[in-house]
Design a protein around this motif. Structure first.
Motif, PDB file in Angstrom:
ATOM      1  N   ALA A   9       0.836  -1.188   0.068  1.00 47.74           N
ATOM      2  CA  ALA A   9       0.259   0.105   0.226  1.00 47.74           C
ATOM      3  C   ALA A   9       0.878   1.376   0.118  1.00 47.74           C
ATOM      4  O   ALA A   9       0.839   2.157  -0.897  1.00 47.74           O
ATOM      5  CB  ALA A   9      -1.076  -0.023   1.115  1.00 47.74           C
ATOM      6  N   ASP A  12       2.422   1.479  -3.506  1.00 49.37           N
ATOM      7  CA  ASP A  12       1.467   2.150  -4.324  1.00 49.37           C
ATOM      8  C   ASP A  12       0.763   3.558  -4.457  1.00 49.37           C
ATOM      9  O   ASP A  12       0.606   4.448  -5.275  1.00 49.37           O
ATOM     10  CB  ASP A  12      -0.058   1.214  -4.275  1.00 49.37           C
ATOM     11  CG  ASP A  12       0.279  -0.286  -4.767  1.00 49.37           C
ATOM     12  OD1 ASP A  12       1.467  -0.491  -5.513  1.00 49.37           O
ATOM     13  OD2 ASP A  12      -0.578  -1.182  -4.538  1.00 49.37           O
ATOM     14  N   ARG A  83      -8.346   3.984  -1.379  1.00 48.39           N
ATOM     15  CA  ARG A  83      -8.289   2.814  -2.417  1.00 48.39           C
ATOM     16  C   ARG A  83      -9.639   2.474  -3.252  1.00 48.39           C
ATOM     17  O   ARG A  83     -10.723   2.308  -2.341  1.00 48.39           O
ATOM     18  CB  ARG A  83      -7.752   1.420  -1.881  1.00 48.39           C
ATOM     19  CG  ARG A  83      -7.680   0.545  -2.947  1.00 48.39           C
ATOM     20  CD  ARG A  83      -6.876  -0.732  -2.124  1.00 48.39           C
ATOM     21  NE  ARG A  83      -6.636  -1.766  -3.492  1.00 48.39           N
ATOM     22  CZ  ARG A  83      -5.674  -2.813  -3.317  1.00 48.39           C
ATOM     23  NH1 ARG A  83      -4.989  -2.881  -2.063  1.00 48.39           N
ATOM     24  NH2 ARG A  83      -5.342  -3.368  -4.370  1.00 48.39           N
ATOM     25  N   ASP A  86      -8.282  -1.443  -7.743  1.00 47.31           N
ATOM     26  CA  ASP A  86      -6.792  -1.685  -7.509  1.00 47.31           C
ATOM     27  C   ASP A  86      -6.200  -0.315  -7.601  1.00 47.31           C
ATOM     28  O   ASP A  86      -5.047  -0.120  -7.762  1.00 47.31           O
ATOM     29  CB  ASP A  86      -6.241  -2.451  -8.506  1.00 47.31           C
ATOM     30  CG  ASP A  86      -7.042  -3.693  -8.474  1.00 47.31           C
ATOM     31  OD1 ASP A  86      -7.138  -4.256  -7.325  1.00 47.31           O
ATOM     32  OD2 ASP A  86      -7.288  -4.508  -9.616  1.00 47.31           O
ATOM     33  N   TRP A  88      -5.326   3.735  -6.250  1.00 45.27           N
ATOM     34  CA  TRP A  88      -5.286   4.670  -5.108  1.00 45.27           C
ATOM     35  C   TRP A  88      -5.630   6.045  -5.565  1.00 45.27           C
ATOM     36  O   TRP A  88      -4.743   6.474  -6.364  1.00 45.27           O
ATOM     37  CB  TRP A  88      -4.064   4.632  -4.105  1.00 45.27           C
ATOM     38  CG  TRP A  88      -3.913   3.306  -3.470  1.00 45.27           C
ATOM     39  CD1 TRP A  88      -3.147   2.218  -3.926  1.00 45.27           C
ATOM     40  CD2 TRP A  88      -4.320   3.142  -2.164  1.00 45.27           C
ATOM     41  NE1 TRP A  88      -3.286   1.485  -2.575  1.00 45.27           N
ATOM     42  CE2 TRP A  88      -3.793   1.945  -1.541  1.00 45.27           C
ATOM     43  CE3 TRP A  88      -4.823   4.203  -1.161  1.00 45.27           C
ATOM     44  CZ2 TRP A  88      -4.083   1.574  -0.539  1.00 45.27           C
ATOM     45  CZ3 TRP A  88      -5.135   3.556   0.051  1.00 45.27           C
ATOM     46  CH2 TRP A  88      -4.738   2.170   0.425  1.00 45.27           C
TER      47      TRP A  88
END
Length: 98
Positions: A9, A12, A83, A86, A88
């Motif tokens: 996370a 990302d 999120r 898929d 962010w």
């Protein structure tokens, strides 16, 4: 060893933030539209809370130009991400002086 979900996370969101910064520097409002969630707000240093669509419209009109450092600004940027599937996306961005 696989990265932890928290590390994934973090990576990302870091990638999404870098894409946001590059889109701002490029003036790429199409990319910004995709990086900002629907309903996203941007809070300016004046305290004005601006809806995403209004900010994008003004950016397209050349009212906001972002570039590499040309002057020193004492700013702190806070961005909240969520999120969506898929991806962010920025749900809130706030700039303050310090």
């Amino acid at each position: 060893m696989q990265p932890s979900p928290d590390q994934n996370a973090h990576d990302d969101v870091t990638t999404a933030f870098r894409a946001y910064l590059q889109a701002m520097l490029d003036g790429d409002t199409h990319a910004l539209d995709n990086l900002l969630a629907d309903g996203c707000t941007l809070t300016h240093i004046t305290g004005y809370v601006q809806p995403k669509d209004e900010w994008l419209s003004q950016t397209r009109a050349g009212q906001f130009l972002y570039h590499g450092t040309r002057a020193k600004w004492r700013l702190q940027m806070t961005m909240d991400y969520a999120r969506e599937g898929d991806t962010w996306s920025v749900i809130r961005s706030a700039a303050t002086t310090w």
